[in-house]
Design an enzyme around this catalytic site. Structure first.
Site, PDB file in Angstrom:
ATOM      1  N   LYS A  42       8.027  -0.442  11.777  1.00  0.00           N
ATOM      2  CA  LYS A  42       9.246   0.372  11.765  1.00  0.00           C
ATOM      3  C   LYS A  42       9.905   0.502  13.145  1.00  0.00           C
ATOM      4  O   LYS A  42      11.108   0.723  13.235  1.00  0.00           O
ATOM      5  CB  LYS A  42       8.959   1.760  11.199  1.00  0.00           C
ATOM      6  CG  LYS A  42       8.665   1.773   9.705  1.00  0.00           C
ATOM      7  CD  LYS A  42       8.486   3.204   9.219  1.00  0.00           C
ATOM      8  CE  LYS A  42       8.223   3.252   7.728  1.00  0.00           C
ATOM      9  NZ  LYS A  42       8.147   4.642   7.227  1.00  0.00           N
ATOM     10  N   GLY A  87       2.754  14.851  12.370  1.00  0.00           N
ATOM     11  CA  GLY A  87       2.657  13.489  12.891  1.00  0.00           C
ATOM     12  C   GLY A  87       3.429  12.551  11.996  1.00  0.00           C
ATOM     13  O   GLY A  87       3.550  12.770  10.797  1.00  0.00           O
ATOM     14  N   GLY A  88       4.040  11.506  12.548  1.00  0.00           N
ATOM     15  CA  GLY A  88       4.721  10.511  11.724  1.00  0.00           C
ATOM     16  C   GLY A  88       5.811  11.114  10.862  1.00  0.00           C
ATOM     17  O   GLY A  88       6.808  11.635  11.359  1.00  0.00           O
ATOM     18  N   GLY A  92       1.151  19.958   9.277  1.00  0.00           N
ATOM     19  CA  GLY A  92       1.103  18.637   9.879  1.00  0.00           C
ATOM     20  C   GLY A  92       2.424  18.255  10.525  1.00  0.00           C
ATOM     21  O   GLY A  92       3.497  18.618  10.027  1.00  0.00           O
ATOM     22  N   SER A 107       6.741  -0.595  -3.863  1.00  0.00           N
ATOM     23  CA  SER A 107       8.138  -0.981  -3.669  1.00  0.00           C
ATOM     24  C   SER A 107       8.672  -1.974  -4.691  1.00  0.00           C
ATOM     25  O   SER A 107       9.788  -1.780  -5.210  1.00  0.00           O
ATOM     26  CB  SER A 107       8.342  -1.531  -2.256  1.00  0.00           C
ATOM     27  OG  SER A 107       8.269  -0.501  -1.304  1.00  0.00           O
ATOM     28  N   ASP A 114      13.932   7.319   5.143  1.00  0.00           N
ATOM     29  CA  ASP A 114      12.852   8.270   4.863  1.00  0.00           C
ATOM     30  C   ASP A 114      13.390   9.696   4.868  1.00  0.00           C
ATOM     31  O   ASP A 114      13.044  10.511   4.003  1.00  0.00           O
ATOM     32  CB  ASP A 114      11.728   8.139   5.893  1.00  0.00           C
ATOM     33  CG  ASP A 114      10.876   6.901   5.685  1.00  0.00           C
ATOM     34  OD1 ASP A 114      10.756   6.452   4.523  1.00  0.00           O
ATOM     35  OD2 ASP A 114      10.341   6.373   6.669  1.00  0.00           O
ATOM     36  N   TYR A 152       1.727  11.206  -2.797  1.00  0.00           N
ATOM     37  CA  TYR A 152       2.087  10.798  -4.162  1.00  0.00           C
ATOM     38  C   TYR A 152       0.895  10.295  -4.956  1.00  0.00           C
ATOM     39  O   TYR A 152       1.034   9.953  -6.138  1.00  0.00           O
ATOM     40  CB  TYR A 152       3.218   9.768  -4.165  1.00  0.00           C
ATOM     41  CG  TYR A 152       2.945   8.454  -3.487  1.00  0.00           C
ATOM     42  CD1 TYR A 152       2.276   7.431  -4.153  1.00  0.00           C
ATOM     43  CD2 TYR A 152       3.367   8.216  -2.191  1.00  0.00           C
ATOM     44  CE1 TYR A 152       2.037   6.210  -3.551  1.00  0.00           C
ATOM     45  CE2 TYR A 152       3.152   7.001  -1.572  1.00  0.00           C
ATOM     46  CZ  TYR A 152       2.481   6.000  -2.258  1.00  0.00           C
ATOM     47  OH  TYR A 152       2.244   4.794  -1.649  1.00  0.00           O
ATOM     48  N   THR A 166       7.951  -1.148   6.346  1.00  0.00           N
ATOM     49  CA  THR A 166       6.942  -0.103   6.338  1.00  0.00           C
ATOM     50  C   THR A 166       5.968  -0.345   7.488  1.00  0.00           C
ATOM     51  O   THR A 166       6.148  -1.262   8.304  1.00  0.00           O
ATOM     52  CB  THR A 166       6.228  -0.026   4.969  1.00  0.00           C
ATOM     53  OG1 THR A 166       5.401   1.144   4.940  1.00  0.00           O
ATOM     54  CG2 THR A 166       5.395  -1.272   4.686  1.00  0.00           C
TER      55      THR A 166
END
Length: 282
Positions: A67, A128-129, A126, A19, A103, A221, A63
């Site tokens: 959150k 989740g989250g 996937g 960040s 996000d 990433y 983060t």
């Protein structure tokens, strides 16, 4: 300095965060020099006692793991934050603290910049989250959605179906296990950690599945190009990685904080430079 603006990131731990350099560059592109951006690395146990330190900022990012917990300390939630019951960006405006979820914007803006669409046949790995957020955005954009989850994780798709039903969207979401995937898809999204450093040789789907996709988006990433992306590119399929999503959600934070405007070429260069910086850190 009298007009100095103070921003920061709240989270724990923050050892590997990208960040600060991302926001530093965005402030520079905006032409702002009278600012600072500090890390507020507080554990869940520390947060209550340190919240005044955080709220002293003009704006801040949030983060893991704060959150959701941050919500009780702010005054208002934007629609994006209400949708996911999760806040990753706060602005102080007219004495009030307003929470957003950028996000989802980062994901959507990444797709848009890459020329991909979300309203066709979508296969997502996937749920989740971040995966739940992406699946809900797919539903909201009219995607014909198939979600692949490991055996025993079928319930993770439940909240997405509930959201769809409660908000007038189709809840006709196909749930499969990785070995059950069949057919062709306009967009393949990896919203799982499969392929993340250091297990870079792993891939969430078979080569055969990848060949049948029109575009591949990977939320990971690190590494810059996952095994999934490399395989897709070997067949001439366009890809986009998670650094784009990370940078674009930061862009949206600046738009919220100050109304900043950026051009796509500057952001593309920033994404590339952040990959180089991350490689230097390893």
């Amino acid at each position: 300095m009298k007009n100095m603006k103070h921003y920061g990131l709240l989270g724990f731990p923050l050892k590997h965060t990208m960040s600060p350099p991302i926001h530093q560059r965005l402030f520079e592109l905006e032409g702002v020099s009278d600012f600072d951006y500090t890390l507020k690395e507080y554990s869940p146990e520390e947060l209550e006692g340190k919240i005044s330190d955080v709220l002293a900022l003009d704006g801040f990012n949030i983060t893991i793991p704060h959150k959701v917990e941050i919500i009780k300390y702010i005054d208002e939630l934007a629609d994006s934050a209400k949708r996911y019951d999760s806040v990753n960006c706060v602005v102080k405006k007219d004495g009030k603290y307003i929470g957003y979820n950028t996000d989802c914007d980062g994901f959507l803006r990444s797709l848009e910049a890459a020329g991909a669409r979300l309203d066709g046949k979508v296969l997502q790995c996937g749920c989740g989250g971040v995966g739940r957020m992406i699946a809900i955005e797919a539903v909201r954009h009219g995607a014909e959605l198939t979600v692949s989850v490991p055996e025993g994780f079928e319930d993770t798709v439940g909240p997405v179906k509930e959201y769809a039903r409660a908000n007038g969207f189709s809840d006709d979401i196909k749930v499969v296990h990785p070995n059950e995937i069949s057919g062709k898809f306009d967009l393949l999204i990896n919203a799982s950690p499969v392929g993340m450093f250091p297990k870079v040789e792993n891939c969430p789907v078979s080569e055969e599945v990848i060949k049948g996709c029109g575009f591949v988006f990977d939320v990971i990433y690190n590494p810059e190009r996952t095994k999934l992306m490399q395989t897709a590119e070997s067949y001439g399929i366009k890809t986009c990685g998670g650094m784009a999503m990370l940078v674009w959600q930061a862009v949206v934070a600046h738009e919220i904080w100050s109304g900043a405007k950026y051009n796509d070429s500057d952001i593309a260069r920033l994404i590339s430079d952040m990959h180089k910086l991350m490689a230097e850190k390893e």
